[in-house]
Design a protein around this motif. Structure first.
Motif, PDB file in Angstrom:
ATOM      1  N   ALA A   1       1.126   5.147   2.115  1.00 18.10           N
ATOM      2  CA  ALA A   1       1.245   5.515   3.521  1.00 18.10           C
ATOM      3  C   ALA A   1      -0.060   5.334   4.289  1.00 18.10           C
ATOM      4  CB  ALA A   1       1.719   6.958   3.636  1.00 18.10           C
ATOM      5  N   SER A   2      -1.188   5.359   3.583  1.00 19.62           N
ATOM      6  CA  SER A   2      -2.483   5.227   4.247  1.00 19.62           C
ATOM      7  C   SER A   2      -2.763   3.815   4.731  1.00 19.62           C
ATOM      8  CB  SER A   2      -3.600   5.650   3.290  1.00 19.62           C
ATOM      9  OG  SER A   2      -3.746   4.691   2.244  1.00 19.62           O
ATOM     10  N   GLY A   3      -2.009   2.844   4.226  1.00 22.83           N
ATOM     11  CA  GLY A   3      -2.280   1.453   4.568  1.00 22.83           C
ATOM     12  C   GLY A   3      -3.406   0.856   3.754  1.00 22.83           C
ATOM     13  N   THR A   4      -3.797   1.539   2.670  1.00 22.71           N
ATOM     14  CA  THR A   4      -4.876   1.072   1.794  1.00 22.71           C
ATOM     15  C   THR A   4      -4.421   1.120   0.343  1.00 22.71           C
ATOM     16  OG1 THR A   4      -5.877   3.241   1.330  1.00 22.71           O
ATOM     17  CG2 THR A   4      -6.493   2.159   3.411  1.00 22.71           C
TER      18      THR A   4
ATOM     19  N   ALA B   1       4.582   5.508   7.267  1.00 23.59           N
ATOM     20  CA  ALA B   1       3.384   5.638   8.113  1.00 23.59           C
ATOM     21  C   ALA B   1       2.764   4.255   8.303  1.00 23.59           C
ATOM     22  CB  ALA B   1       2.400   6.628   7.502  1.00 23.59           C
ATOM     23  N   ASP B   2       1.710   3.950   7.537  1.00 25.05           N
ATOM     24  CA  ASP B   2       0.969   2.700   7.742  1.00 25.05           C
ATOM     25  C   ASP B   2       1.109   1.721   6.583  1.00 25.05           C
ATOM     26  OD1 ASP B   2      -0.043   3.559  10.236  1.00 25.05           O
ATOM     27  OD2 ASP B   2      -1.646   4.672   9.231  1.00 25.05           O
ATOM     28  N   GLU B   3       2.218   1.805   5.843  1.00 28.53           N
ATOM     29  CA  GLU B   3       2.418   0.899   4.711  1.00 28.53           C
ATOM     30  C   GLU B   3       2.370  -0.565   5.159  1.00 28.53           C
ATOM     31  OE1 GLU B   3       4.701   4.677   3.537  1.00 28.53           O
ATOM     32  OE2 GLU B   3       4.356   3.505   5.370  1.00 28.53           O
TER      33      GLU B   3
ATOM     34  N   THR C   1       0.830  -1.200   0.000  1.00 29.43           N
ATOM     35  CA  THR C   1       0.000   0.000   0.000  1.00 29.43           C
ATOM     36  C   THR C   1       0.861   1.245   0.000  1.00 29.43           C
ATOM     37  OG1 THR C   1      -0.056   0.321   2.396  1.00 29.43           O
ATOM     38  CG2 THR C   1      -1.636  -1.253   1.454  1.00 29.43           C
TER      39      THR C   1
ATOM     40  N   ASP D   1      -5.755   3.033  -1.775  1.00 29.82           N
ATOM     41  CA  ASP D   1      -6.043   4.377  -2.289  1.00 29.82           C
ATOM     42  C   ASP D   1      -4.792   5.095  -2.784  1.00 29.82           C
ATOM     43  OD1 ASP D   1      -8.677   3.955  -1.701  1.00 29.82           O
ATOM     44  OD2 ASP D   1      -8.665   5.122   0.152  1.00 29.82           O
ATOM     45  N   ASP D   2      -3.664   4.860  -2.131  1.00 29.68           N
ATOM     46  CA  ASP D   2      -2.420   5.525  -2.532  1.00 29.68           C
ATOM     47  C   ASP D   2      -1.317   4.502  -2.812  1.00 29.68           C
ATOM     48  OD1 ASP D   2      -2.199   4.735   0.077  1.00 29.68           O
ATOM     49  OD2 ASP D   2      -1.377   6.627   0.836  1.00 29.68           O
TER      50      ASP D   2
END
Length: 344
Positions: free
Chosen positions: A114-117, A324-326, A112, A119-120
Motif C-alpha cells: 500500500a505504501s507504493g514501495t 492506497a498507492d500500490e 508494491t 517496504d511492504d
C-alpha cells in the motif's frame, strides 16, 4: 585458388559473426512478445486482466503480445528459462528456479504494498483448515500447528513460494525443535504415508486447487496464499491475514470454487512472503526494449489502470488490489535472497 579460398573463408567468418551479434542483441527486432503465466493466473476469470497488460504493452511498443497460460508451475518456469517465453509472472521461488536454470532470466518489476514501495511488498502464505475442525489446531486460546502431523496435507506445487517453500520451511523449523523430529527436512514433506510426516500429501497445482482440496474434504490442512484466492472468498470473521480469520467462498465464485460455494475455512498460520515478480529473459529482450518495458510497467498508466490494480469496491477479477498507492516498481535479483536462504 588458395588466396580466393582464404578470402571466401574470411567472408564466411565475418558473416557468421555478424549473425551471431544480431542473434545476441537481445531480440530487439522481435515483433511478438510472449508472456508466460503460472496456473494461478491462467484461469478464464483472469483473461481480461491478462489481456489488459498485454494491450498496454502492445500500444506502447507496437509489438504483438501472446499469452502462454499453463496448468503446471514447471511449464511456466521452463518457458522463460529456455526462451520460449520472453516475460513471465512468477512467484519468488519460481523466479529463483528459472534464474538457476538460466542467469539471463532477471526480474523486471514487482507489485508494491500500500505504501507504493518495496517496504511492504508482501503477500501471505496461509495454512488453513475447515472451520468445524478448528479446535484440533489450538494450544489453549491460540492456534498452533502441532496437530498437522499425521494429517492429509495439500501443497500447491513444490515450485511454489507461498504454497510450498515458505510453509515447508516453517513446518520444518517448528517441528525440528522436538526430539522426535530433529532430523526432519523439507524433502520429508513431499509425500505421505504411514511412515511419513503426513499421512497423505496432495498437490493442488495452483493455489485455488489447493484450497479446493481442503474444502472438498480431500485434505485436512492446506497451504495457499491470500492474493490467489481473494477473488473467490470473503472475510466473515476476524482480522484478515491473521490466525483465526474465517473466510467464506462466495456464492457466485468462478471455477474451481463453484463446486464449494458457501464453504468456510479458518487460518491457523500466516506468514508474510515477498511479492511475485514479472521476469524477462534478457537473451530475448534487448536492453532498449527492457528499458521500454520497465517504463511501461512502472508508469502511472498501469498503476491507475483499474483492470490491473483493482479498487476494493470493484467486482472485476484482477491480478492486484488497489487500497492506497500500490503500483509496480523496479526490482533487482538480490531482493529475492531471503527466499534463496530458505533452501540453504
Amino acid at each position: 585458388m588458395k588466396k580466393s579460398f582464404l578470402l571466401l573463408l574470411s567472408f564466411v567468418i565475418l558473416f557468421i559473426a555478424g549473425c551471431s551479434s544480431s542473434t545476441n542483441s537481445g531480440g530487439s527486432d522481435k515483433d511478438e512478445l510472449t508472456i508466460a503465466w503460472l496456473p494461478n493466473e491462467s484461469g478464464a476469470d483472469l483473461t481480461e486482466a491478462r489481456d489488459e497488460i498485454g494491450k498496454v504493452i502492445e500500444e506502447k511498443t507496437g509489438k504483438t503480445v501472446k499469452h502462454q497460460t499453463t496448468t503446471d508451475y514447471i511449464v511456466a518456469i521452463e518457458a522463460i528459462a529456455n526462451g520460449n517465453a520472453d516475460m513471465a509472472f512468477l512467484g519468488a521461488q519460481g523466479y529463483i528456479e528459472a534464474n538457476n536454470k538460466n542467469d539471463k532470466v532477471q526480474p523486471l518489476v514487482v507489485p508494491t504494498g500500500a505504501s507504493g514501495t518495496l517496504d511492504d511488498a508482501v503477500y501471505y502464505s496461509w495454512l488453513a483448515v475447515e472451520v468445524d475442525n478448528a479446535d484440533q489446531y489450538k494450544d489453549g486460546a491460540d492456534f498452533a500447528i502441532d496437530s498437522i502431523q499425521g494429517k492429509k496435507f495439500s501443497f500447491v506445487s513444490n515450485s511454489s513460494t507461498s504454497g510450498f517453500k515458505v510453509p515447508s520451511t516453517g513446518i520444518v523449523d517448528y517441528f525440528s525443535e522436538k526430539a522426535e523430529f530433529s532430523d526432519l527436512t523439507a524433502d520429508d514433506l513431499l509425500e505421505g504415508g504411514s511412515d511419513k510426516f503426513f499421512s497423505e500429501v496432495l498437490y493442488g497445482g495452483s493455489h485455488q486447487g489447493s484450497a479446493v482440496n481442503l474444502l472438498s474434504g480431500k485434505a485436512d490442512v492446506a497451504a495457499f496464499c491470500d492474493t490467489c484466492v481473494n477473488n473467490y472468498v470473503e472475510l466473515v470473521e476476524g482480522e484478515e491475514n491473521r490466525p483465526g480469520a474465517i473466510y467464506r467462498v462466495k456464492d457466485d465464485a468462478a471455477e474451481p470454487f463453484n463446486t464449494v460455494a458457501g464453504k468456510e475455512f479458518i487460518l491457523i498460520s500466516v506468514t508474510p512472503v515477498l511479492n511475485a515478480p514479472f521476469a524477462i529473459n534478457t537473451e530475448n529482450i534487448s536492453d532498449d526494449l527492457r528499458k521500454q518495458l520497465l517504463e511501461i510497467m512502472t508508469s502511472d498508466d498501469i498503476a491507475n489502470n483499474e483492470k490491473v490494480f483493482v479498487p476494493e469496491d470493484s467486482e472485476f477479477s484482477g491480478l492486484f488490489s488497489k487500497t492506497a498507492d500500490e503500483r509496480l516498481v523496479e526490482v533487482e535479483d538480490a531482493w529475492f535472497n531471503p527466499i534463496r536462504e530458505l533452501s540453504k
